[in-house]
Design a protein around this motif. Structure first.
Motif, PDB file in Angstrom:
ATOM      1  N   TYR A 288       0.833  -1.207   0.000  1.00 55.35           N
ATOM      2  CA  TYR A 288       0.000   0.000   0.000  1.00 55.35           C
ATOM      3  C   TYR A 288       0.864   1.251   0.000  1.00 55.35           C
ATOM      4  O   TYR A 288       0.654   2.182  -0.800  1.00 55.35           O
ATOM      5  CB  TYR A 288      -0.923  -0.012   1.215  1.00 55.35           C
ATOM      6  N   LEU A 289       1.843   1.300   0.886  1.00 62.61           N
ATOM      7  CA  LEU A 289       2.724   2.470   0.935  1.00 62.61           C
ATOM      8  C   LEU A 289       3.518   2.615  -0.359  1.00 62.61           C
ATOM      9  O   LEU A 289       3.732   3.731  -0.855  1.00 62.61           O
ATOM     10  CB  LEU A 289       3.668   2.363   2.138  1.00 62.61           C
ATOM     11  N   ASP A 303      -1.613  17.583  -1.524  1.00 61.92           N
ATOM     12  CA  ASP A 303      -1.288  17.477  -0.091  1.00 61.92           C
ATOM     13  C   ASP A 303       0.051  16.790   0.169  1.00 61.92           C
ATOM     14  O   ASP A 303       0.266  16.246   1.257  1.00 61.92           O
ATOM     15  CB  ASP A 303      -2.398  16.753   0.671  1.00 61.92           C
ATOM     16  N   ARG A 304       0.956  16.828  -0.794  1.00 58.45           N
ATOM     17  CA  ARG A 304       2.252  16.179  -0.600  1.00 58.45           C
ATOM     18  C   ARG A 304       3.014  16.789   0.576  1.00 58.45           C
ATOM     19  O   ARG A 304       3.700  16.075   1.327  1.00 58.45           O
ATOM     20  CB  ARG A 304       3.073  16.291  -1.900  1.00 58.45           C
ATOM     21  N   PRO A 321       9.485  10.390   9.014  1.00 58.81           N
ATOM     22  CA  PRO A 321       9.800  11.323   7.928  1.00 58.81           C
ATOM     23  C   PRO A 321       8.607  12.207   7.575  1.00 58.81           C
ATOM     24  O   PRO A 321       7.443  11.789   7.677  1.00 58.81           O
ATOM     25  CB  PRO A 321      10.181  10.404   6.758  1.00 58.81           C
ATOM     26  N   ALA A 322       8.895  13.412   7.167  1.00 61.64           N
ATOM     27  CA  ALA A 322       7.840  14.395   6.898  1.00 61.64           C
ATOM     28  C   ALA A 322       6.865  13.909   5.830  1.00 61.64           C
ATOM     29  O   ALA A 322       5.656  14.175   5.901  1.00 61.64           O
ATOM     30  CB  ALA A 322       8.465  15.726   6.468  1.00 61.64           C
ATOM     31  N   GLY A 323       7.380  13.193   4.821  1.00 59.62           N
ATOM     32  CA  GLY A 323       6.496  12.683   3.775  1.00 59.62           C
ATOM     33  C   GLY A 323       5.466  11.719   4.314  1.00 59.62           C
ATOM     34  O   GLY A 323       4.279  11.779   3.962  1.00 59.62           O
ATOM     35  N   LEU A 324       5.883  10.810   5.192  1.00 56.70           N
ATOM     36  CA  LEU A 324       4.948   9.863   5.797  1.00 56.70           C
ATOM     37  C   LEU A 324       3.957  10.585   6.699  1.00 56.70           C
ATOM     38  O   LEU A 324       2.778  10.214   6.765  1.00 56.70           O
ATOM     39  CB  LEU A 324       5.713   8.798   6.588  1.00 56.70           C
ATOM     40  N   ASP A 329      -1.572  12.601   7.715  1.00 56.67           N
ATOM     41  CA  ASP A 329      -2.563  13.668   7.908  1.00 56.67           C
ATOM     42  C   ASP A 329      -3.540  13.735   6.733  1.00 56.67           C
ATOM     43  O   ASP A 329      -4.748  13.957   6.915  1.00 56.67           O
ATOM     44  CB  ASP A 329      -1.854  15.007   8.079  1.00 56.67           C
ATOM     45  N   TYR A 330      -3.001  13.566   5.542  1.00 56.31           N
ATOM     46  CA  TYR A 330      -3.858  13.514   4.346  1.00 56.31           C
ATOM     47  C   TYR A 330      -4.868  12.367   4.476  1.00 56.31           C
ATOM     48  O   TYR A 330      -6.072  12.528   4.202  1.00 56.31           O
ATOM     49  CB  TYR A 330      -2.960  13.349   3.120  1.00 56.31           C
TER      50      TYR A 330
END
Length: 517
Positions: A288-289, A303-304, A321-324, A329-330
């Motif tokens: 999924y990720l 919303d990246r 990590p900020a991306g995760l 949050d998205y």
């Protein structure tokens, strides 16, 4: 001598019973030997499915644009094609599903352009593969090429699978990947039992109270991959993760018990549960990720950089990590969207339906309607496509479920058990929030399992060849008449499944129930 004299005499009843054969119990009936015929049947039905799914695939459209919910996913897929796999239209915030199915739709758009053929091509491929998988799964379940072919005919002639295979929507991909995961589990079950049968034959199956280790199980791994792909289409894949995970554990317990393992439950917990959690839970989450790869690699995807833009304090999650964190949050925003997507009390959607109507397809969906032409020889011609489950199959869902539960609970028939697990995985979770907006197309993944359940019942009606010519002939006649009825029913519905031009009177004749109007 004393010991011999005091040894209790054998129970006369026990002495009359045939000796148990654990190896035969494990292996059950062998697969049919007509492998070539089995593949010929599979290929022929696959070709029939392809012909019916691909013919006139580009029709209908809304003046060259998508129809119904295609209007959500087809433009998103086109964005992905332009951007390299991600959506980035900040003014189009209705991006509430994972990317995989839209990426698959974009492949068709890449090959054929932004038209009906382009945005429906991948769906038609998925619908064709479902037919092929159903034939193979039914053949394995029943150990009969004939019944495998019958199951294939039932799914070829299913109105839900047919029309969803001709729409640029997501649900046909849920049906494909969830059923592929199920089919892999059937092969895994047979493989596990074959390995245990070797241990029984060689005399070391019960050397440990937990039973033997089974080695790496590639088919269970493949099932986990398919569950992950289901999850990457829609979040409803989480339910298949839970249902199929429990199914794997149940099948392993049954296999160890059949092998004579002293403690089959503890053996399964000790030997199988952790690998099963890896294959059926951890692996799907990883897949999924991974399906968000293009989103992570981008700078402008929807919303990246959500956490940075909103300046959300990471708190405990600072190590992530900020991306995760942005994806998390998205995802919470998307979850909120789904939780609050409720049916307006005073203004419900005219074609909304609740899950208790789905097994019999009591409230179908009108996808397209155009009237007023005179090209059919009448002054009130109609062109329409309506999502309707073929009544000859869907109206038997209740008896199939009841009979399947009886066979499962009172006859320990594992075949009905696994089919019902797959059916309920796509059905029962929708009862968790009845106030949510729901539509009949959510029932699409249930259709192949319905066909399998009916095929199992038809196999019992058909009967074994050992039961005599007259009994077999009668059963064959009943089965043939029923299959013919399904084909005829599908042919009758063809005009409103395919969007053919028909008269207004014919249109009214197609609408059998008041709830279809």
């Amino acid at each position: 001598m004393t010991a011999l004299l005091t040894r209790p005499s054998p129970d006369p009843v026990e002495s009359l019973r045939p000796p148990t054969d654990r190896e035969a119990t494990l292996l059950g009936r062998p697969m049919p030997s007509d492998r070539l015929r089995g593949w010929v049947v599979t290929i022929v039905l696959g070709l029939v499915a392809a012909i019916t799914r691909f013919q006139n695939l580009g029709f209908p459209t809304d003046k060259g644009t998508p129809i119904f919910d295609e209007k959500h996913y087809v433009p998103q897929a086109w964005q992905m094609l332009r951007n390299g796999g991600f959506e980035d239209n900040a003014g189009y915030e209705l991006v509430v599903h994972p990317p995989l199915a839209k990426q698959l739709i974009s492949l068709g758009e890449w090959m054929f352009g932004y038209d009906g053929w382009g945005w429906r091509f991948s769906s038609a491929v998925a619908g064709t593969i479902i037919v092929v998988l159903t034939v193979r799964a039914a053949r394995r379940l029943t150990r009969s090429t004939l019944l495998g072919g019958i199951a294939g005919i039932l799914v070829v002639c299913d109105g839900v699978l047919f029309l969803q295979s001709r729409m640029g929507m997501l649900d046909i991909f849920i049906a494909l990947f969830s059923f592929a995961a199920f089919a892999c589990l059937l092969v895994d079950r047979d493989q596990v039992r074959q390995r245990l049968a070797v241990a029984v034959r060689e005399g070391w199956a019960d050397e440990s109270p937990w039973g033997p280790r089974l080695g790496f199980r590639w088919w269970r791994f493949a099932s986990g991959v398919c569950v992950g792909l289901t999850f990457a289409v829609k979040w409803s894949g989480l339910y298949y993760m839970a249902f199929f995970g429990l199914l794997v554990v149940g099948l392993d317990v049954a296999a160890r018990r059949a092998a004579g393992v002293p403690r089959p439950w503890l053996g399964t917990l000790r030997r199988d549960v952790l690998p099963a959690l890896w294959a059926m839970v951890a692996l799907p989450i990883i897949i999924y990720l991974a399906s968000w790869w293009s989103w992570f690699a981008s700078e402008s995807a929807t919303d990246r950089h959500y956490t940075e833009i909103k300046d959300i304090a990471p708190g405990f999650w600072g190590w992530v990590p900020a991306g995760l964190r942005s994806l998390g949050d998205y995802s919470m925003n998307v979850l909120h969207f789904h939780e609050t997507l409720l049916t307006p009390k005073n203004d419900p959607h005219p074609w909304e339906s609740k899950p208790w109507t789905w097994p019999m397809g009591l409230r179908p969906m009108l996808y397209y309607y155009e009237s007023g032409t005179s090209t059919c020889g009448s002054t009130d011609c109609v062109q329409a496509t309506m999502l309707i489950g073929t009544p000859a199959t869907w109206w038997l869902a209740g008896p199939m479920i009841g009979w399947g539960l009886w066979r499962w609970v009172f006859r320990f028939d594992w075949r009905y058990a696994v089919v019902l697990v797959g059916y309920f995985a796509g059905y029962l979770p929708w009862f968790t929030n009845i106030d949510r907006q729901m539509y009949f197309f959510y029932a699409t993944p249930m259709a192949p399992f319905l066909a399998l359940g009916l095929t199992l019942a038809l196999g019992q009606i058909l009967g074994s060849a050992r039961r005599g010519f007259e009994r077999r002939g009668t059963g064959l006649l009943v089965v043939a008449l029923y299959v013919g009825l399904v084909v005829a029913n599908f042919a009758w519905l063809w005009p409103i499944l395919n969007g053919d031009t028909i008269s207004g009177a014919h249109w009214q004749a197609e609408l059998w129930l008041p709830s279809w109007r």
